[in-house]
Design a protein around this motif. Structure first.
Motif, PDB file in Angstrom:
ATOM      1  N   LEU A  66       0.819  -1.213   0.000  1.00 41.14           N
ATOM      2  CA  LEU A  66       0.000   0.000   0.000  1.00 41.14           C
ATOM      3  C   LEU A  66       0.853   1.262   0.000  1.00 41.14           C
ATOM      4  N   SER A  67       1.896   1.296   0.834  1.00 43.02           N
ATOM      5  CA  SER A  67       2.724   2.504   0.887  1.00 43.02           C
ATOM      6  C   SER A  67       3.490   2.703  -0.411  1.00 43.02           C
ATOM      7  N   GLY A  68       3.994   1.624  -1.009  1.00 38.98           N
ATOM      8  CA  GLY A  68       4.685   1.751  -2.286  1.00 38.98           C
ATOM      9  C   GLY A  68       3.769   2.226  -3.389  1.00 38.98           C
ATOM     10  N   ALA A  69       2.539   1.707  -3.416  1.00 37.08           N
ATOM     11  CA  ALA A  69       1.577   2.146  -4.427  1.00 37.08           C
ATOM     12  C   ALA A  69       1.230   3.620  -4.255  1.00 37.08           C
ATOM     13  N   ALA A  70       1.041   4.045  -3.008  1.00 36.45           N
ATOM     14  CA  ALA A  70       0.703   5.453  -2.764  1.00 36.45           C
ATOM     15  C   ALA A  70       1.840   6.375  -3.173  1.00 36.45           C
ATOM     16  N   LEU A  71       3.074   6.003  -2.847  1.00 37.84           N
ATOM     17  CA  LEU A  71       4.219   6.843  -3.202  1.00 37.84           C
ATOM     18  C   LEU A  71       4.436   6.876  -4.711  1.00 37.84           C
ATOM     19  N   GLY A  72       4.250   5.735  -5.385  1.00 39.55           N
ATOM     20  CA  GLY A  72       4.400   5.709  -6.831  1.00 39.55           C
ATOM     21  C   GLY A  72       3.391   6.604  -7.524  1.00 39.55           C
ATOM     22  N   ALA A  73       2.135   6.521  -7.085  1.00 39.52           N
ATOM     23  CA  ALA A  73       1.095   7.364  -7.687  1.00 39.52           C
ATOM     24  C   ALA A  73       1.331   8.835  -7.376  1.00 39.52           C
ATOM     25  N   ALA A  74       1.701   9.142  -6.125  1.00 43.10           N
ATOM     26  CA  ALA A  74       1.959  10.534  -5.752  1.00 43.10           C
ATOM     27  C   ALA A  74       3.131  11.111  -6.536  1.00 43.10           C
ATOM     28  N   GLY A  75       4.171  10.311  -6.751  1.00 41.19           N
ATOM     29  CA  GLY A  75       5.305  10.775  -7.538  1.00 41.19           C
ATOM     30  C   GLY A  75       4.927  11.084  -8.969  1.00 41.19           C
ATOM     31  N   CYS A  76       4.089  10.237  -9.569  1.00 45.87           N
ATOM     32  CA  CYS A  76       3.634  10.470 -10.940  1.00 45.87           C
ATOM     33  C   CYS A  76       2.828  11.764 -11.037  1.00 45.87           C
ATOM     34  N   LEU A  77       1.951  11.983 -10.065  1.00 49.22           N
ATOM     35  CA  LEU A  77       1.150  13.208 -10.060  1.00 49.22           C
ATOM     36  C   LEU A  77       2.031  14.442  -9.895  1.00 49.22           C
TER      37      LEU A  77
ATOM     38  N   ALA B 128      10.660  16.241  -9.576  1.00 44.88           N
ATOM     39  CA  ALA B 128       9.700  16.827  -8.631  1.00 44.88           C
ATOM     40  C   ALA B 128       8.858  15.732  -7.983  1.00 44.88           C
ATOM     41  N   THR B 129       9.429  15.038  -7.031  1.00 45.18           N
ATOM     42  CA  THR B 129       8.718  14.008  -6.279  1.00 45.18           C
ATOM     43  C   THR B 129       8.399  14.548  -4.889  1.00 45.18           C
ATOM     44  N   PRO B 130       7.491  13.895  -4.158  1.00 46.46           N
ATOM     45  CA  PRO B 130       7.189  14.358  -2.796  1.00 46.46           C
ATOM     46  C   PRO B 130       8.422  14.471  -1.911  1.00 46.46           C
ATOM     47  N   GLY B 131       9.376  13.554  -2.072  1.00 49.25           N
ATOM     48  CA  GLY B 131      10.588  13.639  -1.268  1.00 49.25           C
ATOM     49  C   GLY B 131      11.467  14.811  -1.640  1.00 49.25           C
TER      50      GLY B 131
ATOM     51  N   PRO C 118      -8.724   5.975  -8.195  1.00 45.48           N
ATOM     52  CA  PRO C 118      -9.738   6.321  -9.204  1.00 45.48           C
ATOM     53  C   PRO C 118      -9.810   7.822  -9.484  1.00 45.48           C
ATOM     54  N   LEU C 119      -9.652   8.628  -8.435  1.00 47.66           N
ATOM     55  CA  LEU C 119      -9.669  10.073  -8.641  1.00 47.66           C
ATOM     56  C   LEU C 119      -8.491  10.509  -9.505  1.00 47.66           C
ATOM     57  N   ALA C 120      -7.312   9.937  -9.254  1.00 51.90           N
ATOM     58  CA  ALA C 120      -6.143  10.267 -10.071  1.00 51.90           C
ATOM     59  C   ALA C 120      -6.361   9.869 -11.522  1.00 51.90           C
ATOM     60  N   LYS C 121      -7.017   8.741 -11.737  1.00 55.15           N
ATOM     61  CA  LYS C 121      -7.296   8.306 -13.109  1.00 55.15           C
ATOM     62  C   LYS C 121      -8.263   9.259 -13.795  1.00 55.15           C
ATOM     63  N   LEU C 122      -9.220   9.768 -13.041  1.00 58.25           N
ATOM     64  CA  LEU C 122     -10.146  10.743 -13.609  1.00 58.25           C
ATOM     65  C   LEU C 122      -9.444  12.047 -13.973  1.00 58.25           C
TER      66      LEU C 122
ATOM     67  N   LEU D 162      -2.356  18.626  -6.279  1.00 64.07           N
ATOM     68  CA  LEU D 162      -1.511  18.822  -5.101  1.00 64.07           C
ATOM     69  C   LEU D 162      -2.142  18.190  -3.871  1.00 64.07           C
ATOM     70  N   ALA D 163      -3.447  18.403  -3.681  1.00 63.12           N
ATOM     71  CA  ALA D 163      -4.120  17.837  -2.514  1.00 63.12           C
ATOM     72  C   ALA D 163      -4.061  16.317  -2.529  1.00 63.12           C
ATOM     73  N   LEU D 164      -4.255  15.721  -3.682  1.00 64.53           N
ATOM     74  CA  LEU D 164      -4.210  14.262  -3.779  1.00 64.53           C
ATOM     75  C   LEU D 164      -2.800  13.735  -3.540  1.00 64.53           C
ATOM     76  N   SER D 165      -1.790  14.422  -4.092  1.00 65.85           N
ATOM     77  CA  SER D 165      -0.405  14.009  -3.866  1.00 65.85           C
ATOM     78  C   SER D 165      -0.032  14.086  -2.386  1.00 65.85           C
ATOM     79  N   VAL D 166      -0.438  15.162  -1.734  1.00 60.45           N
ATOM     80  CA  VAL D 166      -0.146  15.337  -0.317  1.00 60.45           C
ATOM     81  C   VAL D 166      -0.839  14.262   0.523  1.00 60.45           C
ATOM     82  N   ALA D 167      -2.108  13.983   0.195  1.00 61.03           N
ATOM     83  CA  ALA D 167      -2.852  12.982   0.958  1.00 61.03           C
ATOM     84  C   ALA D 167      -2.218  11.601   0.815  1.00 61.03           C
ATOM     85  N   LEU D 168      -1.886  11.205  -0.415  1.00 57.38           N
ATOM     86  CA  LEU D 168      -1.277   9.892  -0.627  1.00 57.38           C
ATOM     87  C   LEU D 168       0.085   9.795   0.038  1.00 57.38           C
ATOM     88  N   THR D 169       0.890  10.852  -0.080  1.00 57.98           N
ATOM     89  CA  THR D 169       2.217  10.835   0.540  1.00 57.98           C
ATOM     90  C   THR D 169       2.116  10.811   2.053  1.00 57.98           C
TER      91      THR D 169
END
Length: 347
Positions: free
Chosen positions: A84-95, A105-108, A220-224, A254-261
């Motif tokens: 779960l944490s890897g999936a969240a970080l991967g998606a947040a990094g892409c966003l 420009a990744t969350p880290g 799903p929100l990121a896909k939308l 930004l809000a979605l990236s912050v929440a996932l990270t």
């Protein structure tokens, strides 16, 4: 009246009155990554002297008592936390990379990881509260993101300015974390240490469930958002001309990236560079078509599981935290990105 043709490399799925256009290569890569992830889960669950049948019996609570304890109480929660944490970080990094139009420009890189870590450590060693460190991590991620965008002159900031401001914010939070650890007593510092390097050992169950819920809503929100994010790769004037509401899209991304990270760091701590490598793996395998949020999430989960397995087995019985393993793997890759191509290239 001409009949619309399917674009090259795409397929169409018809469901009644509706139809879905999908990219064949991206879909194939996604299925391959999902299959590899499933195999990795099985491998990590059954590694050592535990066979497939024994692991399945233990998973169902019908096996030997010690094997059931090993599988259900130790290995399975750890694997779920890593997935779960890897999936969240991967998606947040892409966003984040798409939003900033920058592969670095990744969350880290923009201080979000350090902000979440600083708040989590503060809840243990500086101002102990009734709130768990995992709850404070989300607040820290939001604080760091807000500071970065404000100091970079708003959500429209791009390129190196965005990166440099984020690095500065991250450095400030990192210094605050080190100061708190230096002044804390040894027991409190030891309790806070896993939050500074990234670890999947004995993760809080509530934080894992919150992360699962966040991913169920966030992916799903990121896909939308993916279509508008793809258009945001162009200049602002072109994106506006194509109908993109830039301010709203940037705020939502930004809000979605912050929440996932924040949710990911609340579970595993700052597992460095997953958010950098996973989107690039997804883009390399699937081609530069669209915004590969789902494939980046699958790649991030796979990388985190394999890094955790390496950390557990490479120097066994000594365990290397997953964050350190990812740093060792990702640092040469980061140097390769910087030296091989201009950092400002669009993701």
């Amino acid at each position: 009246m001409s009949v619309p043709t399917t674009p090259p490399g795409h397929g169409v799925l018809h469901t009644g009155r509706h139809s879905l256009l999908w990219h064949r290569r991206s879909a194939t890569v996604g299925m391959a990554l999902a299959a590899m992830l499933l195999l990795s889960l099985v491998f990590c669950l059954t590694s050592g002297d535990l066979g497939m049948g024994e692991a399945l019996a233990a998973l169902l609570g019908r096996g030997d008592e010690m094997q059931t304890l090993l599988v259900r109480e130790l290995r399975l929660p750890r694997l779920l936390a890593g997935l779960l944490s890897g999936a969240a970080l991967g998606a947040a990094g892409c966003l984040m990379q798409t939003l900033a139009r920058n592969r670095l420009a990744t969350p880290g890189m923009v201080g979000i990881d350090n902000g979440a870590t600083a708040f989590a450590v503060a809840s243990i060693v500086a101002v102990p509260t009734t709130l768990a460190p995992s709850a404070l991590a989300l607040s820290g991620a939001a604080t760091a993101a807000a500071l970065t965008f404000v100091l970079a002159a708003g959500a429209g900031a791009r390129g190196y300015r965005f990166i440099v401001v984020g690095l500065g914010i991250g450095a400030l939070f990192g210094a605050a974390t080190n100061l708190m650890l230096a002044r804390a007593d040894i027991d409190a510092a030891n309790a806070a240490y896993p939050w500074t390097v990234g670890s999947l050992n004995a993760r809080p169950a509530l934080a894992v469930w919150l992360l699962a819920g966040g991913l169920a809503l966030g992916l799903p929100l990121a896909k939308l958002l993916a279509r508008a994010l793809m258009l945001m790769r162009f200049s602002d004037s072109v994106a506006i001309g194509l109908g993109v509401r830039l301010s709203a899209m940037r705020a939502a991304t930004l809000a979605l990236s912050v929440a996932l990270t924040g949710l990911a760091v609340a579970v595993a701590g700052p597992v460095g560079l997953v958010a950098l490598i996973a989107p690039e793996v997804a883009r390399y395998l699937g081609g530069r078509h669209g915004v590969p949020v789902l494939n980046a999430a699958l790649a991030g989960a796979l990388l985190t599981l394999l890094a955790d397995w390496l950390g557990r087995t490479l120097l066994a019985p000594v365990e290397i935290p997953v964050g350190i393993v990812m740093a060792v793997i990702g640092a040469p890759y980061l140097l390769w990105i910087i030296l091989r191509q201009p950092a400002g290239r669009q993701p």
